[in-house]
Design a protein around this motif. Structure first.
Motif, mmCIF file in Angstrom:
data_model
loop_
_atom_site.group_PDB
_atom_site.id
_atom_site.type_symbol
_atom_site.label_atom_id
_atom_site.label_comp_id
_atom_site.label_asym_id
_atom_site.label_seq_id
_atom_site.Cartn_x
_atom_site.Cartn_y
_atom_site.Cartn_z
ATOM 1 N N SER A 161 49.414 -91.133 18.883
ATOM 2 C CA SER A 161 49.713 -89.845 19.508
ATOM 3 C C SER A 161 48.712 -89.630 20.613
ATOM 4 O O SER A 161 47.878 -90.500 20.901
ATOM 5 C CB SER A 161 49.656 -88.708 18.479
ATOM 6 O OG SER A 161 48.338 -88.546 18.003
ATOM 7 N N ARG A 205 57.450 -87.347 17.724
ATOM 8 C CA ARG A 205 56.304 -86.538 18.127
ATOM 9 C C ARG A 205 56.393 -86.140 19.590
ATOM 10 O O ARG A 205 56.093 -85.007 19.969
ATOM 11 C CB ARG A 205 54.998 -87.295 17.878
ATOM 12 C CG ARG A 205 54.646 -87.433 16.407
ATOM 13 C CD ARG A 205 53.270 -88.052 16.257
ATOM 14 N NE ARG A 205 52.901 -88.193 14.854
ATOM 15 C CZ ARG A 205 51.730 -88.669 14.442
ATOM 16 N NH1 ARG A 205 50.828 -89.049 15.330
ATOM 17 N NH2 ARG A 205 51.462 -88.783 13.150
ATOM 18 N N GLN A 208 58.883 -83.510 19.852
ATOM 19 C CA GLN A 208 58.316 -82.271 19.337
ATOM 20 C C GLN A 208 57.357 -81.653 20.357
ATOM 21 O O GLN A 208 57.329 -80.434 20.545
ATOM 22 C CB GLN A 208 57.588 -82.538 18.023
ATOM 23 C CG GLN A 208 57.059 -81.272 17.350
ATOM 24 C CD GLN A 208 58.165 -80.341 16.927
ATOM 25 O OE1 GLN A 208 59.226 -80.790 16.497
ATOM 26 N NE2 GLN A 208 57.937 -79.042 17.059
ATOM 27 N N HIS A 209 56.573 -82.536 21.030
ATOM 28 C CA HIS A 209 55.668 -82.034 22.070
ATOM 29 C C HIS A 209 56.458 -81.379 23.198
ATOM 30 O O HIS A 209 56.070 -80.320 23.705
ATOM 31 C CB HIS A 209 54.809 -83.173 22.623
ATOM 32 C CG HIS A 209 53.728 -83.620 21.692
ATOM 33 N ND1 HIS A 209 52.948 -82.739 20.981
ATOM 34 C CD2 HIS A 209 53.293 -84.864 21.339
ATOM 35 C CE1 HIS A 209 52.068 -83.402 20.236
ATOM 36 N NE2 HIS A 209 52.264 -84.696 20.436
ATOM 37 N N GLU A 268 59.484 -80.079 22.967
ATOM 38 C CA GLU A 268 60.054 -78.831 22.453
ATOM 39 C C GLU A 268 58.989 -77.747 22.357
ATOM 40 O O GLU A 268 59.245 -76.579 22.709
ATOM 41 C CB GLU A 268 60.679 -79.079 21.086
ATOM 42 C CG GLU A 268 61.357 -77.853 20.486
ATOM 43 C CD GLU A 268 62.002 -78.158 19.148
ATOM 44 O OE1 GLU A 268 62.487 -77.210 18.497
ATOM 45 O OE2 GLU A 268 62.014 -79.344 18.744
ATOM 46 N N ASP A 269 57.796 -78.139 21.868
ATOM 47 C CA ASP A 269 56.717 -77.150 21.783
ATOM 48 C C ASP A 269 56.315 -76.650 23.165
ATOM 49 O O ASP A 269 56.052 -75.447 23.349
ATOM 50 C CB ASP A 269 55.505 -77.768 21.083
ATOM 51 C CG ASP A 269 55.774 -78.072 19.612
ATOM 52 O OD1 ASP A 269 56.750 -77.517 19.071
ATOM 53 O OD2 ASP A 269 55.028 -78.867 19.015
ATOM 54 N N ARG A 270 56.266 -77.572 24.130
ATOM 55 C CA ARG A 270 55.915 -77.159 25.487
ATOM 56 C C ARG A 270 56.978 -76.224 26.060
ATOM 57 O O ARG A 270 56.660 -75.210 26.702
ATOM 58 C CB ARG A 270 55.754 -78.381 26.388
ATOM 59 C CG ARG A 270 55.295 -78.018 27.793
ATOM 60 C CD ARG A 270 54.945 -79.247 28.620
ATOM 61 N NE ARG A 270 56.087 -80.103 28.849
ATOM 62 C CZ ARG A 270 56.288 -81.266 28.268
ATOM 63 N NH1 ARG A 270 55.416 -81.732 27.393
ATOM 64 N NH2 ARG A 270 57.354 -81.993 28.534
ATOM 65 N N LEU A 278 58.952 -74.320 24.301
ATOM 66 C CA LEU A 278 58.826 -73.049 23.587
ATOM 67 C C LEU A 278 57.665 -72.229 24.144
ATOM 68 O O LEU A 278 57.781 -71.015 24.333
ATOM 69 C CB LEU A 278 58.639 -73.307 22.092
ATOM 70 C CG LEU A 278 58.468 -72.067 21.203
ATOM 71 C CD1 LEU A 278 59.703 -71.168 21.303
ATOM 72 C CD2 LEU A 278 58.224 -72.474 19.753
ATOM 73 N N ARG A 279 56.538 -72.912 24.408
ATOM 74 C CA ARG A 279 55.391 -72.207 24.982
ATOM 75 C C ARG A 279 55.730 -71.647 26.359
ATOM 76 O O ARG A 279 55.351 -70.517 26.687
ATOM 77 C CB ARG A 279 54.184 -73.141 25.071
ATOM 78 C CG ARG A 279 53.517 -73.432 23.741
ATOM 79 C CD ARG A 279 52.152 -74.056 23.954
ATOM 80 N NE ARG A 279 52.248 -75.307 24.671
ATOM 81 C CZ ARG A 279 52.389 -76.487 24.104
ATOM 82 N NH1 ARG A 279 52.475 -76.580 22.781
ATOM 83 N NH2 ARG A 279 52.453 -77.595 24.830
ATOM 84 N N GLU A 280 56.442 -72.455 27.166
ATOM 85 C CA GLU A 280 56.813 -71.973 28.490
ATOM 86 C C GLU A 280 57.750 -70.768 28.383
ATOM 87 O O GLU A 280 57.623 -69.808 29.146
ATOM 88 C CB GLU A 280 57.478 -73.096 29.283
ATOM 89 C CG GLU A 280 56.523 -74.231 29.661
ATOM 90 C CD GLU A 280 57.228 -75.373 30.344
ATOM 91 O OE1 GLU A 280 58.488 -75.332 30.406
ATOM 92 O OE2 GLU A 280 56.559 -76.322 30.801
ATOM 93 N N GLN A 320 57.945 -68.678 25.833
ATOM 94 C CA GLN A 320 57.132 -67.550 25.376
ATOM 95 C C GLN A 320 56.273 -66.996 26.508
ATOM 96 O O GLN A 320 56.097 -65.777 26.622
ATOM 97 C CB GLN A 320 56.256 -67.989 24.205
ATOM 98 C CG GLN A 320 57.029 -68.292 22.922
ATOM 99 C CD GLN A 320 56.138 -68.834 21.829
ATOM 100 O OE1 GLN A 320 54.998 -69.243 22.079
ATOM 101 N NE2 GLN A 320 56.650 -68.864 20.615
#
Length: 494
Positions: free
Chosen positions: A281, A321, A324-325, A327-329, A331-333, A335
């Motif tokens: 990772s 992973r 997921q990174h 998707e998380d990015r 989601l953060r954007e 938010q």
């Protein structure tokens, strides 16, 4: 053996603290600082412990603790301390060349240097045994002059080629230059796999991006098995094909600082060192396999095949992973966008509230100013009224009661229909009639009647209607005796 270690977010940074190879007693005797101890450890690793600690400290001190200059001096001196290293190098084949010479010249120069050093030492020993103290003194002076010459040669080499002199790849991180130096040393026809063009950190980032394993090859020109590994293992067609197609290959000479730090990071104990890294990772890197020292082709192929199978099992995990990174990015954007929108809405509401408060304050200020203005006008009006009443009372008191000479009677009709009358002297001017009309409500005979006199008025005759404005004319002149006058209010022009 498999070793695991963690790194911070890439690029990977190397630990600059060397593993201490000295025993505490030697460090205390030499009074070494941590940086000097690190330099001594690196010198002993590269030279394979060819010199004793005291001799190594002496040569490093003479070079100002510059490791690469000390290595040049060590290889150029060729004295008794370098015999074990020279023997090991000669038994394992020709070392990598400095300055681009041929391998035959390297072997020739190494052999001649070793034989001449041995011959010189033998002659010196024989002379010392036969000639006594004088010969020993001559031998000591000769050895000192030889070392001074070696030091001078090292200084000239450093001035011309830079610190460390001419090394593999010219001090660059070029994979093609490293491969060319290996081929020049171990055979011009040697076909090697493709080395990565760049630093170790860049190679690690490329392996992470392409979802490949990173293979690290650490080379030492003084290692016993360096030549056999390069010619038999790296030159093998199967190994070359596997490395070119399925791996990112990075190579380095441990005489260089970057490769030395990489060797400390992966805990290399022998050279050549062939290590496979899995960038699991962005914050985790694993050593999943390594072979060192005397390595055979079968062991290398088995290592690559086993690591490839393990990479296949981890690739889906890495892809998951990565997804997921992403998707998380995302989601953060999202938010962050919602947060920014909320901030903008709050800011807009605050601006609207501030504008409303400003309007309310402005309205209140205007109302307060109007109220103050009305109060001031009322106060001024009251002051004028009081002043006027005082003046009219004074005038009424000044008129007094008509005398015996007052024989002309004049009647006055007010705007409200009320009537009043008074006697005047025939010679009284019209202005006196105006004074009486203005203060008629304040006379004693009219008290309680509520007579209201306008502030501005004009007297007129009833029939025929005529304005009376000649203030200096007398009542007789105006023929007002027995007449009835009308008091008419004068309207303001505004």
């Amino acid at each position: 053996p498999q070793a695991f270690f963690r790194a911070k977010a890439p690029p990977v940074r190397f630990c600059r603290t060397a593993v201490l190879c000295l025993n505490p007693e030697s460090a205390r005797m030499a009074n070494l600082t941590p940086s000097q101890t690190e330099a001594l450890n690196m010198f002993r690793e590269v030279t394979a412990g060819a010199r004793e600690d005291q001799a190594a400290v002496q040569i490093l001190t003479s070079c100002g603790w510059n490791v690469e200059q000390a290595l040049q001096l060590h290889w150029a001196a060729g004295d008794d301390h370098s015999v074990p290293a020279a023997a090991a190098a000669s038994s394992s084949g020709a070392p990598l060349l400095r300055g681009g010479g041929s391998s035959d010249e390297a072997r020739g120069s190494a052999g001649s240097g070793s034989s001449s050093s041995t011959a010189r030492d033998a002659v010196t020993a024989a002379a010392a045994s036969s000639s006594g103290p004088v010969s020993s003194l001559v031998a000591w002076i000769t050895s000192g002059l030889r070392r001074i010459g070696a030091t001078f040669f090292s200084i000239i080499s450093t001035f011309i080629f830079g610190p460390g002199g001419p090394r593999i790849g010219g001090g660059t991180t070029s994979g093609a230059a490293f491969s060319g130096a290996l081929a020049a040393s171990y055979g011009a026809n040697l076909q090697l796999p493709r080395f990565f063009e760049g630093s170790f950190t860049q190679a690690l980032q490329t392996a992470q991006r392409e979802l490949k394993l990173l293979v690290v090859f650490l080379h030492s020109e003084h290692a016993r098995d360096a030549q056999s590994f390069c010619t038999n293992v790296l030159g093998n067609d199967i190994v070359k094909t596997m490395l070119d197609e399925g791996f990112v290959l990075w190579g380095g000479d441990i005489a260089r600082m970057e490769a030395h730090h990489v060797s400390q990071m992966i805990h290399a104990r022998q050279y050549p060192c062939f290590c496979v890294l899995l960038p699991a990772s962005v914050d985790e890197i694993r050593v999943i396999g390594a072979v060192q020292g005397d390595v055979q082709v079968d062991a290398t192929i088995a290592l690559l095949v086993g690591c490839s199978e393990e990479m296949d099992s981890h690739r889906s995990e890495i892809v998951a992973r990565s997804a997921q990174h992403v998707e998380d990015r995302f989601l953060r954007e999202e938010q962050d966008r919602e947060y920014q929108q909320a901030l903008e809405m709050d800011k807009k509401r605050q601006e609207e509230r501030a504008e409303q408060e400003r309007v309310e304050r402005e309205t209140q200020r205007e109302a307060e100013e109007l109220r103050k203005k009305e109060e001031e006008e009322f106060a001024r009006f009251e002051a004028d009224r009081i002043s006027l009443d005082t003046e009219l009372k004074r005038q009424a008191a000044a008129l007094g009661v008509p005398g015996a000479e007052a024989t002309v009677c004049i009647a006055l009709r007010l705007p409200a229909g009320q009537r009043a009358q008074r006697k005047f002297r025939p010679t009284a001017p019209l202005s006196e009639v105006y004074v009486w009309a203005s203060c008629v409500g304040y006379l004693s005979e009219n008290e309680g009647r509520g007579l209201e006199i306008p502030k501005r008025f004009m007297l007129k005759t009833s029939f025929p209607c005529r304005d009376l404005t000649e203030m200096e004319s007398t009542i007789d002149d105006l023929k007002l005796a027995g007449s009835q006058l009308v008091l008419a209010e004068i309207e303001d022009e505004s």
